[in-house]
Motif scaffolding. Sequence first.
Motif, PDB file in Angstrom:
ATOM      1  N   PHE A 649       0.838  -1.191   0.000  1.00  0.00           N
ATOM      2  CA  PHE A 649       0.000   0.000   0.000  1.00  0.00           C
ATOM      3  C   PHE A 649       0.877   1.247   0.000  1.00  0.00           C
ATOM      4  O   PHE A 649       2.030   1.232   0.461  1.00  0.00           O
ATOM      5  N   SER A 650       0.317   2.329  -0.482  1.00  0.00           N
ATOM      6  CA  SER A 650       1.025   3.605  -0.411  1.00  0.00           C
ATOM      7  C   SER A 650       1.223   4.002   1.049  1.00  0.00           C
ATOM      8  O   SER A 650       0.505   3.534   1.943  1.00  0.00           O
ATOM      9  N   ALA A 651       2.202   4.861   1.301  1.00  0.00           N
ATOM     10  CA  ALA A 651       2.486   5.290   2.669  1.00  0.00           C
ATOM     11  C   ALA A 651       1.258   5.971   3.263  1.00  0.00           C
ATOM     12  O   ALA A 651       0.542   6.701   2.571  1.00  0.00           O
ATOM     13  N   PRO A 652       0.971   5.713   4.558  1.00  0.00           N
ATOM     14  CA  PRO A 652      -0.216   6.330   5.165  1.00  0.00           C
ATOM     15  C   PRO A 652      -0.225   7.847   5.074  1.00  0.00           C
ATOM     16  O   PRO A 652      -1.281   8.450   4.898  1.00  0.00           O
ATOM     17  N   ALA A 653       0.949   8.444   5.206  1.00  0.00           N
ATOM     18  CA  ALA A 653       1.054   9.909   5.145  1.00  0.00           C
ATOM     19  C   ALA A 653       2.378  10.275   4.496  1.00  0.00           C
ATOM     20  O   ALA A 653       3.301   9.467   4.419  1.00  0.00           O
ATOM     21  N   ASP A 654       2.439  11.500   4.023  1.00  0.00           N
ATOM     22  CA  ASP A 654       3.678  11.985   3.437  1.00  0.00           C
ATOM     23  C   ASP A 654       4.780  12.023   4.481  1.00  0.00           C
ATOM     24  O   ASP A 654       4.526  12.045   5.686  1.00  0.00           O
ATOM     25  N   ASP A 655       6.031  12.020   4.023  1.00  0.00           N
ATOM     26  CA  ASP A 655       7.166  12.048   4.939  1.00  0.00           C
ATOM     27  C   ASP A 655       7.061  13.234   5.890  1.00  0.00           C
ATOM     28  O   ASP A 655       6.874  14.383   5.479  1.00  0.00           O
ATOM     29  N   GLY A 656       7.180  12.922   7.167  1.00  0.00           N
ATOM     30  CA  GLY A 656       7.133  13.975   8.176  1.00  0.00           C
ATOM     31  C   GLY A 656       5.739  14.372   8.590  1.00  0.00           C
ATOM     32  O   GLY A 656       5.565  15.074   9.590  1.00  0.00           O
ATOM     33  N   ALA A 657       4.731  13.973   7.843  1.00  0.00           N
ATOM     34  CA  ALA A 657       3.359  14.329   8.185  1.00  0.00           C
ATOM     35  C   ALA A 657       2.832  13.372   9.250  1.00  0.00           C
ATOM     36  O   ALA A 657       3.307  12.247   9.402  1.00  0.00           O
ATOM     37  N   GLU A 658       1.828  13.813   9.955  1.00  0.00           N
ATOM     38  CA  GLU A 658       1.229  13.018  11.019  1.00  0.00           C
ATOM     39  C   GLU A 658      -0.233  12.746  10.691  1.00  0.00           C
ATOM     40  O   GLU A 658      -0.923  13.611  10.141  1.00  0.00           O
ATOM     41  N   ILE A 659      -0.672  11.547  10.998  1.00  0.00           N
ATOM     42  CA  ILE A 659      -2.090  11.213  10.852  1.00  0.00           C
ATOM     43  C   ILE A 659      -2.796  11.687  12.117  1.00  0.00           C
ATOM     44  O   ILE A 659      -2.508  11.220  13.221  1.00  0.00           O
ATOM     45  N   VAL A 660      -3.718  12.605  11.946  1.00  0.00           N
ATOM     46  CA  VAL A 660      -4.392  13.223  13.088  1.00  0.00           C
ATOM     47  C   VAL A 660      -5.890  12.950  12.988  1.00  0.00           C
ATOM     48  O   VAL A 660      -6.554  13.392  12.044  1.00  0.00           O
ATOM     49  N   GLY A 661      -6.417  12.219  13.947  1.00  0.00           N
ATOM     50  CA  GLY A 661      -7.850  12.004  14.036  1.00  0.00           C
ATOM     51  C   GLY A 661      -8.336  10.784  13.290  1.00  0.00           C
ATOM     52  O   GLY A 661      -7.742  10.348  12.293  1.00  0.00           O
ATOM     53  N   VAL A 665      -7.754   8.690   9.433  1.00  0.00           N
ATOM     54  CA  VAL A 665      -7.505   7.263   9.242  1.00  0.00           C
ATOM     55  C   VAL A 665      -8.504   6.681   8.240  1.00  0.00           C
ATOM     56  O   VAL A 665      -8.147   5.854   7.390  1.00  0.00           O
ATOM     57  N   HIS A 666      -9.756   7.091   8.324  1.00  0.00           N
ATOM     58  CA  HIS A 666     -10.765   6.626   7.361  1.00  0.00           C
ATOM     59  C   HIS A 666     -10.345   6.937   5.933  1.00  0.00           C
ATOM     60  O   HIS A 666     -10.466   6.083   5.046  1.00  0.00           O
ATOM     61  N   ARG A 667      -9.835   8.132   5.709  1.00  0.00           N
ATOM     62  CA  ARG A 667      -9.420   8.506   4.352  1.00  0.00           C
ATOM     63  C   ARG A 667      -8.249   7.647   3.886  1.00  0.00           C
ATOM     64  O   ARG A 667      -8.169   7.281   2.699  1.00  0.00           O
ATOM     65  N   VAL A 668      -7.348   7.312   4.798  1.00  0.00           N
ATOM     66  CA  VAL A 668      -6.213   6.456   4.441  1.00  0.00           C
ATOM     67  C   VAL A 668      -6.698   5.056   4.066  1.00  0.00           C
ATOM     68  O   VAL A 668      -6.294   4.496   3.032  1.00  0.00           O
ATOM     69  N   LEU A 669      -7.557   4.469   4.901  1.00  0.00           N
ATOM     70  CA  LEU A 669      -8.046   3.119   4.617  1.00  0.00           C
ATOM     71  C   LEU A 669      -8.864   3.088   3.335  1.00  0.00           C
ATOM     72  O   LEU A 669      -8.786   2.128   2.551  1.00  0.00           O
ATOM     73  N   ARG A 670      -9.631   4.126   3.104  1.00  0.00           N
ATOM     74  CA  ARG A 670     -10.428   4.207   1.866  1.00  0.00           C
ATOM     75  C   ARG A 670      -9.510   4.284   0.654  1.00  0.00           C
ATOM     76  O   ARG A 670      -9.773   3.643  -0.373  1.00  0.00           O
ATOM     77  N   ARG A 671      -8.420   5.030   0.785  1.00  0.00           N
ATOM     78  CA  ARG A 671      -7.475   5.109  -0.332  1.00  0.00           C
ATOM     79  C   ARG A 671      -6.872   3.741  -0.634  1.00  0.00           C
ATOM     80  O   ARG A 671      -6.701   3.352  -1.796  1.00  0.00           O
ATOM     81  N   TRP A 672      -6.561   2.965   0.411  1.00  0.00           N
ATOM     82  CA  TRP A 672      -5.989   1.637   0.197  1.00  0.00           C
ATOM     83  C   TRP A 672      -6.986   0.697  -0.477  1.00  0.00           C
ATOM     84  O   TRP A 672      -6.593  -0.107  -1.327  1.00  0.00           O
ATOM     85  N   LEU A 673      -8.250   0.786  -0.111  1.00  0.00           N
ATOM     86  CA  LEU A 673      -9.254  -0.024  -0.800  1.00  0.00           C
ATOM     87  C   LEU A 673      -9.346   0.367  -2.268  1.00  0.00           C
ATOM     88  O   LEU A 673      -9.486  -0.494  -3.143  1.00  0.00           O
ATOM     89  N   ASP A 674      -9.263   1.643  -2.527  1.00  0.00           N
ATOM     90  CA  ASP A 674      -9.286   2.107  -3.922  1.00  0.00           C
ATOM     91  C   ASP A 674      -8.090   1.574  -4.697  1.00  0.00           C
ATOM     92  O   ASP A 674      -8.200   1.211  -5.873  1.00  0.00           O
TER      93      ASP A 674
END
Length: 691
Positions: A649-661, A665-674
């Motif tokens: 899967f693609s990286a959950p967030a860009d380098d140095g970025a933080e997943i907040v809230g 996370v929903h948007r990340v998981l949805r992207r992986w399903l796509d």
Amino acid sequence: MLGGRWRRVASQIGRSVGVWAVSTLTMLVLAGLLPDFRLRSADGDSATDIAVTAAFGAGAFGLLSALVWPLLVRLLLLVPALVLGLLVFFLNGALLLLALRLNPGERGAAAPETAVVVAAVMSAVASATGAALAVRDDDAYRRRLYRLADRRRRAGPPCPAGPGTLFLQLDGVGHDVLVDAVGKGLMPTVARWLDGGRGRPPTHRLTPWRTDWSSQTGASQLGILHGSNHDVPAFRWYEKDRREVMVCNRPTSAAELQRRAVRHTGHDGLLGVDGASRGNLFSGGAGEQALVLSIAARRRSRENRSRAGYFAYFSDPANAVRTALSFVAEVAREIGQSTRARIDKARPHVSRGGLYPLVRAFATVVERDVVVAAVMGDMLAGRTAIYADLVAYDEVAHHSGPFGRDAGKVLQRLDRCLALIEKVAEHAPRPYRIVVLSDHGQSPGETFRSRYGLTLGDLVRAGCGLPVPRRARRTRSGAEARNAVRAALRRPVEEGTEDHRPPRRRSEPIVLASGNLGLVSFPDVPHRMSREEIDARHPALLPTLANHPGIGFLLVRSEEHGGVVLGARGVEIPLDRLDEDPGPLAPFGPGAADAVRRTHSFPHAADIMVNSFHDPADGEVLAFEEQIGSHGGLGGAQSRPFLLSPLVFSAPADDGAEIVGAEHVHRVLRRWLDESNGPQVPLETREERAA
């Protein structure tokens, strides 16, 4: 093809004969060991007659288990799930007694209590024998796992060629706890995924993420599965417009929260296309649901029964006996561990008596086994997206501490579940990508009550001039609460005196706790009260709370500033200035200000939002509930869960970025399903499509 079919039939017949033979031998051995179990008539019989009786009894017991047991379990869906494990033994024993009575020679007999033991041993032996005989037969292994499925796909379109995705939630396991467990060798499967080993490259990456202020399953899972946790300020809160206390793990509340999220986002959820939801608070829009709380309040159809997953699992008597035995062992384990903690005078400590051993056994054994079995069935059925929650660690860590030995043992067993699921994925009709994540962590620390001798509710009552319960008055902290009120009102603190003024005739505040987050609401005021209104009504309340050493900060609405954060010694910081001067939010780390501002925007935020003290040096918080591992507010590891994802899967967030809230996370998981199967989440809800 025809030859292969006959080979499979012959193999199945051979295994059945093998299980029958071992069961017969087991019955003969037990008849020799147990005085109240016999396989001969009163006049005595030959060895041949006894063997025939044993063979007939074993065969009849096996047939009854296969034919009658599923019907009994379906009836047991009406029984509370916690009682189901205790009934398994007795019903299995009743089937054995019936099998013996079917013998035309009437040679077999057993006392009822002995029949329970014999039936349990025979079921366990038959299960182990069948598994051993099928270990090298992939088709048999797959068929056996299909029987564990909640609902098989009996008919429908062929399984898609693209990979499926499993999202497995380890409830309450924080990022630091996972890293510590891997370092100690408690989770070898996760370690292998992260480090590879034996010349193999790693397959997964580990990423921490940050929760919202409400760091608990209700808010996190609603955001993850449905894309919105707007207006979920805590695990429980009071809604003035509806005059109702909302509780995330109450079926009616969960159904309402899910309905609001669907309306807010305009889509069914993460699992809206060919999805399965297992053991969750919310459905995520899945078409296949079992053990989902949000559907527990409605029984309009067979598919909507929240406990349907129990039938799928316990319809196999071997599963029922194995889980029941593990249930009893877990109860004994909890009693032993809690006894040892009392003898060692472990601190911090909370009560672990009453029904807690049964509750723990249900969460760590029954719920785990049923959910894992449902997940395996979903994978073998080829479902596109599966989301399941395992609550075992969270339940134990609340009472034993997040880094305690007891919690570590639970992590070991969860890792074995991951290994089993990974093995099942090899037999699935499509490849599967396994994502493991958590919804929040847990922060250690003693309870507010154990440190100060009173609850948050007692402190609020004292600040409102209401009587403090006698149990609090008799403690040093009870006096502390009263002295804090006197100081706030600029009255002299007098030793040895008590204020017995009767309470004013006003509606008492509702005080609710969600871990180390407290909420105070005045139900007789229809709107969210401002700081100015609260001061006019109860001049000592806000100073009493803000200056108490167990309180970290308060959030209240302000007529002048919109919203303010209050701290000790009169500190008052408007929300729009928190980035310049975090004030009492400084110990809670980066992101605290944004989390507080977001919650302030919720229509159902409480009149007073209270977050406990937090010590950043040791990560401790003070829970307003009776928990030594808690979550629900800000402070420590509770706000730092993890995301363990395949490298494909693609990286959950860009380098140095933080997943907040959780919504992020929903948007990340949805992207992986796509990425795996194309767009998965429809833009409209099922209701809109039906219209």
